[in-house]
Motif scaffolding. Structure first.
Motif, PDB file in Angstrom:
ATOM      1  N   ILE A 165       0.822  -1.213   0.000  1.00 54.47           N
ATOM      2  CA  ILE A 165       0.000   0.000   0.000  1.00 54.47           C
ATOM      3  C   ILE A 165       0.856   1.264   0.000  1.00 54.47           C
ATOM      4  N   ILE A 166       1.756   1.397   0.958  1.00 51.17           N
ATOM      5  CA  ILE A 166       2.560   2.628   1.041  1.00 51.17           C
ATOM      6  C   ILE A 166       3.375   2.856  -0.231  1.00 51.17           C
ATOM      7  N   PRO A 167       3.960   1.814  -0.850  1.00 47.42           N
ATOM      8  CA  PRO A 167       4.681   2.062  -2.110  1.00 47.42           C
ATOM      9  C   PRO A 167       3.785   2.557  -3.242  1.00 47.42           C
ATOM     10  N   GLN A 177     -14.738  -0.817  -1.160  1.00 51.83           N
ATOM     11  CA  GLN A 177     -13.653  -1.541  -1.824  1.00 51.83           C
ATOM     12  C   GLN A 177     -13.270  -0.913  -3.171  1.00 51.83           C
ATOM     13  N   PRO A 178     -14.229  -0.503  -4.014  1.00 52.56           N
ATOM     14  CA  PRO A 178     -13.837   0.113  -5.290  1.00 52.56           C
ATOM     15  C   PRO A 178     -13.107   1.438  -5.127  1.00 52.56           C
ATOM     16  N   LYS A 179     -13.240   2.057  -3.974  1.00 56.61           N
ATOM     17  CA  LYS A 179     -12.581   3.342  -3.741  1.00 56.61           C
ATOM     18  C   LYS A 179     -11.258   3.185  -2.996  1.00 56.61           C
ATOM     19  N   PHE A 180     -11.207   2.258  -2.047  1.00 60.05           N
ATOM     20  CA  PHE A 180     -10.084   2.213  -1.107  1.00 60.05           C
ATOM     21  C   PHE A 180      -9.094   1.079  -1.373  1.00 60.05           C
ATOM     22  N   ILE A 181      -9.503   0.025  -2.080  1.00 63.22           N
ATOM     23  CA  ILE A 181      -8.635  -1.132  -2.291  1.00 63.22           C
ATOM     24  C   ILE A 181      -8.353  -1.384  -3.766  1.00 63.22           C
ATOM     25  N   VAL A 182      -9.390  -1.457  -4.578  1.00 62.10           N
ATOM     26  CA  VAL A 182      -9.208  -1.829  -5.985  1.00 62.10           C
ATOM     27  C   VAL A 182      -8.279  -0.859  -6.730  1.00 62.10           C
ATOM     28  N   PRO A 183      -8.363   0.477  -6.508  1.00 59.82           N
ATOM     29  CA  PRO A 183      -7.419   1.357  -7.209  1.00 59.82           C
ATOM     30  C   PRO A 183      -5.952   1.077  -6.862  1.00 59.82           C
ATOM     31  N   THR A 184      -5.679   0.661  -5.634  1.00 58.56           N
ATOM     32  CA  THR A 184      -4.303   0.327  -5.278  1.00 58.56           C
ATOM     33  C   THR A 184      -3.861  -0.937  -6.001  1.00 58.56           C
ATOM     34  N   ALA A 241      -5.008  -1.919  -8.931  1.00 64.02           N
ATOM     35  CA  ALA A 241      -4.805  -1.513 -10.326  1.00 64.02           C
ATOM     36  C   ALA A 241      -3.489  -0.758 -10.493  1.00 64.02           C
ATOM     37  N   HIS A 242      -3.176   0.108  -9.528  1.00 69.00           N
ATOM     38  CA  HIS A 242      -1.917   0.868  -9.559  1.00 69.00           C
ATOM     39  C   HIS A 242      -0.727  -0.077  -9.620  1.00 69.00           C
ATOM     40  N   ARG A 243      -0.744  -1.103  -8.801  1.00 71.07           N
ATOM     41  CA  ARG A 243       0.381  -2.034  -8.755  1.00 71.07           C
ATOM     42  C   ARG A 243       0.427  -2.912 -10.011  1.00 71.07           C
ATOM     43  N   LEU A 244      -0.714  -3.340 -10.502  1.00 71.70           N
ATOM     44  CA  LEU A 244      -0.721  -4.157 -11.703  1.00 71.70           C
ATOM     45  C   LEU A 244      -0.205  -3.381 -12.907  1.00 71.70           C
ATOM     46  N   GLU A 245      -0.524  -2.095 -12.976  1.00 69.80           N
ATOM     47  CA  GLU A 245      -0.020  -1.267 -14.078  1.00 69.80           C
ATOM     48  C   GLU A 245       1.502  -1.235 -14.105  1.00 69.80           C
ATOM     49  N   ARG A 246       2.111  -1.441 -12.949  1.00 67.92           N
ATOM     50  CA  ARG A 246       3.574  -1.429 -12.831  1.00 67.92           C
ATOM     51  C   ARG A 246       4.149  -2.835 -12.713  1.00 67.92           C
ATOM     52  N   PHE A 287      -3.947 -10.871 -10.513  1.00 68.55           N
ATOM     53  CA  PHE A 287      -4.747 -10.669  -9.309  1.00 68.55           C
ATOM     54  C   PHE A 287      -5.686 -11.852  -9.071  1.00 68.55           C
ATOM     55  N   ALA A 288      -6.339 -12.323 -10.131  1.00 66.87           N
ATOM     56  CA  ALA A 288      -7.348 -13.375  -9.989  1.00 66.87           C
ATOM     57  C   ALA A 288      -6.760 -14.671  -9.452  1.00 66.87           C
ATOM     58  N   GLN A 289      -5.539 -15.006  -9.853  1.00 68.68           N
ATOM     59  CA  GLN A 289      -4.949 -16.267  -9.403  1.00 68.68           C
ATOM     60  C   GLN A 289      -4.621 -16.259  -7.911  1.00 68.68           C
ATOM     61  N   PRO A 290      -3.929 -15.249  -7.378  1.00 68.32           N
ATOM     62  CA  PRO A 290      -3.713 -15.255  -5.928  1.00 68.32           C
ATOM     63  C   PRO A 290      -5.016 -15.101  -5.136  1.00 68.32           C
ATOM     64  N   PHE A 291      -5.972 -14.373  -5.682  1.00 68.55           N
ATOM     65  CA  PHE A 291      -7.270 -14.267  -5.015  1.00 68.55           C
ATOM     66  C   PHE A 291      -7.891 -15.649  -4.847  1.00 68.55           C
ATOM     67  N   ALA A 292      -7.919 -16.429  -5.924  1.00 67.22           N
ATOM     68  CA  ALA A 292      -8.520 -17.761  -5.866  1.00 67.22           C
ATOM     69  C   ALA A 292      -7.768 -18.663  -4.893  1.00 67.22           C
TER      70      ALA A 292
END
Length: 487
Positions: free
Chosen positions: A336-338, A379-386, A388-393, A461-466
């Motif tokens: 999160i902090i990164p 969740q769409p405001k506080f978790i999912v954007p983070t 997405a941010h990490r997946l983009e990188r 994301f989907a694989q570690p979630f499962a």
């Protein structure tokens, strides 16, 4: 024991208004007179008034929900006074606040519009909760087809929603030749001023497109970041105010001793000198907003769902749990902090340390259930954007995937002990169906496009979630947290 009222103020030994409330004049109309508003914006204004300033910015309350009538009636009996109890881990301090001078009876929309049209009102503020902005979950934008908004469009002179009322008030001001007020959202929403502008403008557009363009050009909607943990008031808090401070108050507010407000300085009609009592005025609130939403609000979600599955009642008790504390610290440090851009004058590590200290405050009595509430909106405001941010990188999201799996597991409606989890989301009926289906098909949960969007389809994301969700069902929350913490 002293029953709180204007007449009995002199009998109260706790700090109380040092200004003559009879000389106050209204300058702010506030929609949503709940605990957070009374512990935050009103508390700042009270301090400013005690310095002899802003006596022409007293607050008139307003509400549009049937439940608002109870608060209005309770405060009216007390001459709109109430006790604020600020709590650190080692002390509780009470003071009586008096910047609210009136509260319009909910349903009296004629008077609300008349007050909005009054040139003395220079700021219209809102704390109507994150879910009160008619956001279309699929698009993330204001939904002009919502039945309540459509009804206002059909009858714009007698609106029933906050946004319809604001439009009617602005229309009346323009007709009278008065400058528009500033609309100041104080809800915990990313870019809350922009969100409010869209709601007001699009409501106006349905009945008067030209007036919608005038609002866009002439009305200011500053963005702001607000922060203060403020639990709900119960009989416990009323009893503590009686026993500890000798005040009979039916509407006290308890909160932490921490408070923060960062606000863009766009108030063409004027504003109180809130910088004198600690409000930070900035050109762009975005860095502070992202810091708070991701580290604090995201951190709340990290704490909430494992604690809910483990039948932990209070947030400070969750912070005393070694596994939950380690889970929070690892996911904040690693993921999160990164994902938080630099914030001027702020050490993000120190900010998180303060967040952890605040959550561990045993005096607050904040509940895990409150933190678990309304995940479909949060969740769409506080978790999912983070995520997405990490997946983009192309960065890993193991911890955030586990947080999402914990939320899914919580929404299945039963804790690890077998206790039934009572409905805790406006969309609970749908969530419980999706969560139970996800036990055998994790993709059923991630298919909720209004929450996850394209992120739910990303295999990184989907694989570690499962994987985490299967472990939660097969081995339980304790073993799953241990696996993550051990890496």
């Amino acid at each position: 024991m002293t029953r709180l009222s204007e007449q009995t103020l002199g009998q109260i030994s706790q700090p109380r208004p040092e200004y003559d409330r009879r000389r106050l004049r209204p300058g702010i109309l506030h929609f949503g007179v709940g605990n957070f508003f009374r512990a935050h914006q009103a508390a700042y204004l009270d301090r400013l008034m005690n310095m002899g300033l802003a006596h022409d910015f007293a607050i008139i309350g307003a509400g549009v929900m049937s439940g608002d009538a109870r608060m209005r009636d309770t405060l009216a009996v007390q001459d709109h006074l109430y006790t604020l109890v600020e709590q650190s881990a080692g002390a509780s301090r009470a003071r009586v606040l008096g910047p609210v001078i009136d509260y319009i009876t909910p349903g009296d929309h004629v008077r609300v519009i008349a007050s909005l049209a009054d040139p003395a009102i220079r700021i219209v503020a809102l704390t109507i909760t994150e879910g009160g902005y008619f956001i279309d979950a699929a698009t993330g934008h204001f939904d002009p087809t919502h039945p309540a908004i459509a009804a206002d469009a059909a009858n714009p002179d007698m609106p029933q929603t906050v946004f319809g009322l604001i439009v009617a008030g602005l229309r009346a001001r323009r007709a009278a030749g008065h400058a528009p007020f500033t609309v100041m959202c104080c809800d915990n929403i990313p870019h809350n001023g922009d969100v409010t502008r869209e709601a007001v403008v699009e409501t106006a557009r349905l009945s008067d497109p030209d007036f919608a363009e005038w609002i866009t050009a002439e009305v200011a909607f500053p963005n702001g970041m607000v922060d203060r943990i403020t639990p709900a008031t119960s009989e416990r808090e009323r009893r503590l105010v009686r026993e500890d401070f000798g005040i009979e108050d039916d509407a006290p507010v308890f909160c932490e001793d921490f408070i923060q407000w960062v606000l863009e300085d766009r108030f063409p009609a004027g504003r109180p000198a809130l910088e004198k009592v600690g409000v930070e005025f900035v050109q762009d609130v975005t860095p502070w907003e992202l810091m708070k939403i991701r580290i604090l609000n995201g951190g709340h979600a990290v704490i909430a769902y494992p604690a809910g599955l483990l039948d932990i009642h209070f947030v400070h008790e969750a912070m005393e749990d070694a596994q939950i504390r380690a889970f929070l610290e690892k996911i904040e440090r690693d993921e999160i902090i990164p994902a938080v851009p630099p914030v001027p004058g702020t050490d993000l590590g120190a900010y998180f340390a303060k967040v952890a200290e605040r959550c561990a405050n045993p005096k607050i009595g904040d509940t895990v259930r409150r933190l678990c509430l309304d995940g479909s909106n949060r969740q769409p405001k506080f978790i999912v954007p983070t995520i997405a941010h990490r997946l983009e990188r192309d960065q890993p999201v193991e911890g955030l995937a586990l947080e999402s799996a914990l939320w899914c597991r919580y929404c299945a409606g039963i804790s690890d002990s077998g206790a039934v989890i009572a409905p805790n989301d406006p969309n609970w009926d749908r969530l419980i169906i999706q969560a139970q289906a996800a036990r055998n098909d994790p993709a059923a949960w991630l298919a909720m496009a209004e929450i996850y969007g394209a992120t739910g389809r990303d295999p990184r994301f989907a694989q570690p979630f499962a994987r985490w969700l299967a472990m939660l069902w097969n081995k339980g929350t304790r073993a799953t947290l241990d696996a993550y913490i051990r890496g």
